[in-house]
Design a protein around this motif. Structure first.
Motif, PDB file in Angstrom:
ATOM      1  N   PHE A   1       0.854  -1.212  -0.001  1.00  0.00           N
ATOM      2  CA  PHE A   1      -0.004   0.018   0.058  1.00  0.00           C
ATOM      3  C   PHE A   1       0.822   1.159  -0.147  1.00  0.00           C
ATOM      4  CE2 PHE A   1       0.984  -0.674   4.168  1.00  0.00           C
ATOM      5  CZ  PHE A   1       1.069   0.399   5.030  1.00  0.00           C
ATOM      6  N   ALA A   2       0.353   2.095  -0.596  1.00  0.00           N
ATOM      7  CA  ALA A   2       1.047   3.530  -0.718  1.00  0.00           C
ATOM      8  C   ALA A   2       0.960   4.334   0.558  1.00  0.00           C
ATOM      9  CB  ALA A   2       0.718   4.203  -2.010  1.00  0.00           C
ATOM     10  N   GLN A   3       1.911   4.884   1.091  1.00  0.00           N
ATOM     11  CA  GLN A   3       1.828   5.615   2.158  1.00  0.00           C
ATOM     12  C   GLN A   3       1.654   7.109   1.797  1.00  0.00           C
ATOM     13  OE1 GLN A   3       6.060   4.516   3.921  1.00  0.00           O
ATOM     14  NE2 GLN A   3       4.912   3.844   5.531  1.00  0.00           N
ATOM     15  N   LYS A   4       1.250   7.809   2.914  1.00  0.00           N
ATOM     16  CA  LYS A   4       0.746   9.326   2.699  1.00  0.00           C
ATOM     17  C   LYS A   4       1.871   9.931   2.284  1.00  0.00           C
ATOM     18  CE  LYS A   4      -1.635  13.260   4.732  1.00  0.00           C
ATOM     19  NZ  LYS A   4      -2.185  13.529   5.878  1.00  0.00           N
ATOM     20  N   VAL A   5       2.007  10.955   1.581  1.00  0.00           N
ATOM     21  CA  VAL A   5       3.224  11.824   1.130  1.00  0.00           C
ATOM     22  C   VAL A   5       3.706  12.707   2.538  1.00  0.00           C
ATOM     23  CG1 VAL A   5       3.787  14.026  -0.405  1.00  0.00           C
ATOM     24  CG2 VAL A   5       2.294  12.240  -1.299  1.00  0.00           C
ATOM     25  N   GLY A   6       4.883  12.543   2.344  1.00  0.00           N
ATOM     26  CA  GLY A   6       5.710  13.206   3.611  1.00  0.00           C
ATOM     27  C   GLY A   6       5.258  12.428   5.142  1.00  0.00           C
ATOM     28  N   SER A   7       4.731  11.323   5.115  1.00  0.00           N
ATOM     29  CA  SER A   7       4.574  10.735   6.211  1.00  0.00           C
ATOM     30  C   SER A   7       5.609   9.977   7.202  1.00  0.00           C
ATOM     31  CB  SER A   7       3.154   9.603   6.075  1.00  0.00           C
ATOM     32  OG  SER A   7       3.676   8.496   5.313  1.00  0.00           O
ATOM     33  N   VAL A   8       6.729   9.837   6.676  1.00  0.00           N
ATOM     34  CA  VAL A   8       7.853   9.088   7.169  1.00  0.00           C
ATOM     35  C   VAL A   8       9.023  10.142   7.304  1.00  0.00           C
ATOM     36  CG1 VAL A   8       9.562   7.328   6.878  1.00  0.00           C
ATOM     37  CG2 VAL A   8       7.148   7.092   6.024  1.00  0.00           C
ATOM     38  N   ASN A   9       9.394  10.150   8.590  1.00  0.00           N
ATOM     39  CA  ASN A   9      10.326  10.898   8.896  1.00  0.00           C
ATOM     40  C   ASN A   9      11.404  10.207   9.715  1.00  0.00           C
ATOM     41  OD1 ASN A   9      12.241  13.053   9.928  1.00  0.00           O
ATOM     42  ND2 ASN A   9      10.872  14.315  10.209  1.00  0.00           N
ATOM     43  N   TYR A  10      12.776   9.960   8.951  1.00  0.00           N
ATOM     44  CA  TYR A  10      13.682   9.113   9.543  1.00  0.00           C
ATOM     45  C   TYR A  10      14.553   9.783  10.485  1.00  0.00           C
ATOM     46  CZ  TYR A  10      12.515   5.460   6.291  1.00  0.00           C
ATOM     47  OH  TYR A  10      11.635   4.600   5.548  1.00  0.00           O
ATOM     48  N   PHE A  11      14.391  11.108  10.403  1.00  0.00           N
ATOM     49  CA  PHE A  11      15.479  12.160  11.152  1.00  0.00           C
ATOM     50  C   PHE A  11      14.808  12.462  12.393  1.00  0.00           C
ATOM     51  CE2 PHE A  11      17.345  12.060   7.062  1.00  0.00           C
ATOM     52  CZ  PHE A  11      18.631  11.740   7.633  1.00  0.00           C
ATOM     53  N   THR A  12      13.329  12.007  12.609  1.00  0.00           N
ATOM     54  CA  THR A  12      12.573  12.472  13.834  1.00  0.00           C
ATOM     55  C   THR A  12      13.306  12.070  15.473  1.00  0.00           C
ATOM     56  OG1 THR A  12      10.595  11.895  12.873  1.00  0.00           O
ATOM     57  CG2 THR A  12      10.471  11.793  15.335  1.00  0.00           C
ATOM     58  N   PRO A  13      14.234  11.127  15.469  1.00  0.00           N
ATOM     59  CA  PRO A  13      15.065  10.817  16.554  1.00  0.00           C
ATOM     60  C   PRO A  13      15.766  12.136  16.939  1.00  0.00           C
ATOM     61  CG  PRO A  13      14.932   8.977  15.316  1.00  0.00           C
ATOM     62  CD  PRO A  13      14.300   9.779  14.657  1.00  0.00           C
ATOM     63  N   LEU A  14      16.366  12.625  16.124  1.00  0.00           N
ATOM     64  CA  LEU A  14      17.373  13.795  16.216  1.00  0.00           C
ATOM     65  C   LEU A  14      16.585  14.888  17.058  1.00  0.00           C
ATOM     66  CD1 LEU A  14      19.245  13.906  12.842  1.00  0.00           C
ATOM     67  CD2 LEU A  14      20.036  13.085  15.209  1.00  0.00           C
ATOM     68  N   ILE A  15      15.397  15.004  17.147  1.00  0.00           N
ATOM     69  CA  ILE A  15      14.661  16.140  17.920  1.00  0.00           C
ATOM     70  C   ILE A  15      15.123  16.217  19.359  1.00  0.00           C
ATOM     71  CG2 ILE A  15      12.304  16.740  18.591  1.00  0.00           C
ATOM     72  CD1 ILE A  15      11.147  15.791  16.027  1.00  0.00           C
ATOM     73  N   ASP A  16      15.296  14.975  19.722  1.00  0.00           N
ATOM     74  CA  ASP A  16      15.550  15.007  21.249  1.00  0.00           C
ATOM     75  C   ASP A  16      17.237  14.656  21.498  1.00  0.00           C
ATOM     76  OD1 ASP A  16      12.793  14.660  21.968  1.00  0.00           O
ATOM     77  OD2 ASP A  16      12.720  12.707  21.454  1.00  0.00           O
ATOM     78  N   ASN A  17      17.783  15.145  20.677  1.00  0.00           N
ATOM     79  CA  ASN A  17      19.352  15.009  20.512  1.00  0.00           C
ATOM     80  C   ASN A  17      19.728  16.156  20.991  1.00  0.00           C
ATOM     81  OD1 ASN A  17      22.083  15.197  19.862  1.00  0.00           O
ATOM     82  ND2 ASN A  17      22.102  13.223  18.995  1.00  0.00           N
ATOM     83  N   LYS A  18      20.381  16.359  22.351  1.00  0.00           N
ATOM     84  CA  LYS A  18      20.588  17.837  22.856  1.00  0.00           C
ATOM     85  C   LYS A  18      21.743  18.242  22.022  1.00  0.00           C
ATOM     86  CE  LYS A  18      23.006  18.480  26.725  1.00  0.00           C
ATOM     87  NZ  LYS A  18      23.489  18.308  27.807  1.00  0.00           N
ATOM     88  N   GLU A  19      22.920  17.342  21.681  1.00  0.00           N
ATOM     89  CA  GLU A  19      24.083  18.043  21.120  1.00  0.00           C
ATOM     90  C   GLU A  19      23.927  18.484  19.680  1.00  0.00           C
ATOM     91  OE1 GLU A  19      24.745  15.736  24.504  1.00  0.00           O
ATOM     92  OE2 GLU A  19      23.967  15.084  22.737  1.00  0.00           O
ATOM     93  N   TYR A  20      22.880  17.636  19.001  1.00  0.00           N
ATOM     94  CA  TYR A  20      22.648  17.922  17.542  1.00  0.00           C
ATOM     95  C   TYR A  20      22.067  19.367  17.697  1.00  0.00           C
ATOM     96  CZ  TYR A  20      21.289  17.489  12.769  1.00  0.00           C
ATOM     97  OH  TYR A  20      20.918  17.792  11.377  1.00  0.00           O
TER      98      TYR A  20
END
Length: 185
Positions: free
Chosen positions: A1-20
């Motif tokens: 099945f096709a996923q919704k445009v823009g629905s996957v974000n592999y870099f989400t974990p970086l949101i909680d990376n204090k140093e990044y």
């Protein structure tokens, strides 16, 4: 099945990376190249404590290297050596991340960024032109990836018409990305 445009974000974990976050904040706040280099070294030292998948560690560091390299070209154009060293490291980390099983779209978007940033450093027209092709291919193959959506939006918005740019399409894609972010709140 096709996923919704823009629905996957592999870099989400970086949101909680204090140093990044500190690295990015320092660059946006224009704290200087020395501070960016120091913040990058802290990120390298601490990234393994976040328990990311090995491919994610490499891609996160690759992305950070590219950001530092681009910043170096802006604040210290005479320090092309710094930008070149960080882009070389970024490309090695990207390859390593791909070898460790990074999702195709995550690697593709960093490859496109790499070509774009190399163009800024060395003026290679072939790398600049490769950016458009890589973004188009990534968007065609992986419209579900949020960062691919953002890169496609930017590509359309800023490319000249002769290179396939379209301000209208770029703005439309950015609006799609904004809607996705609103839905995720």
């Amino acid at each position: 099945f096709a996923q919704k445009v823009g629905s996957v974000n592999y870099f989400t974990p970086l949101i909680d990376n204090k140093e990044y976050s500190q690295l990015i904040k320092g660059i946006f706040d224009d704290e200087g190249l020395d501070k960016a280099l120091a913040n990058y070294e802290v990120l390298v030292e601490k990234i393994s404590s976040y328990k990311y998948e090995p491919w994610m560690q490499d891609l996160a560091l690759s992305r950070a290297c590219m950001i530092v390299a681009k910043y170096a070209t802006e604040v210290k154009p005479e320090r092309k050596d710094v930008a070149t060293a960080y882009m070389t490291a970024a490309d090695k980390l990207l390859k390593s991340g791909r070898d460790k099983g990074a999702p195709e779209s995550a690697g593709a978007i960093l490859e496109a960024l790499s070509n774009s940033f190399w163009y800024l450093i060395d003026g290679s027209l072939s790398k600049g032109m490769a950016f458009t092709k890589l973004v188009d291919e990534a968007y065609k193959a992986h419209p579900e990836d949020f960062h691919v959506l953002l890169m496609a939006a930017d590509r359309y918005l800023h490319s000249p018409g002769i290179a396939g740019g379209s301000r209208k399409k770029g703005l439309s894609l950015f609006e799609d990305a904004e809607k996705l972010l609103e839905e995720q709140k």
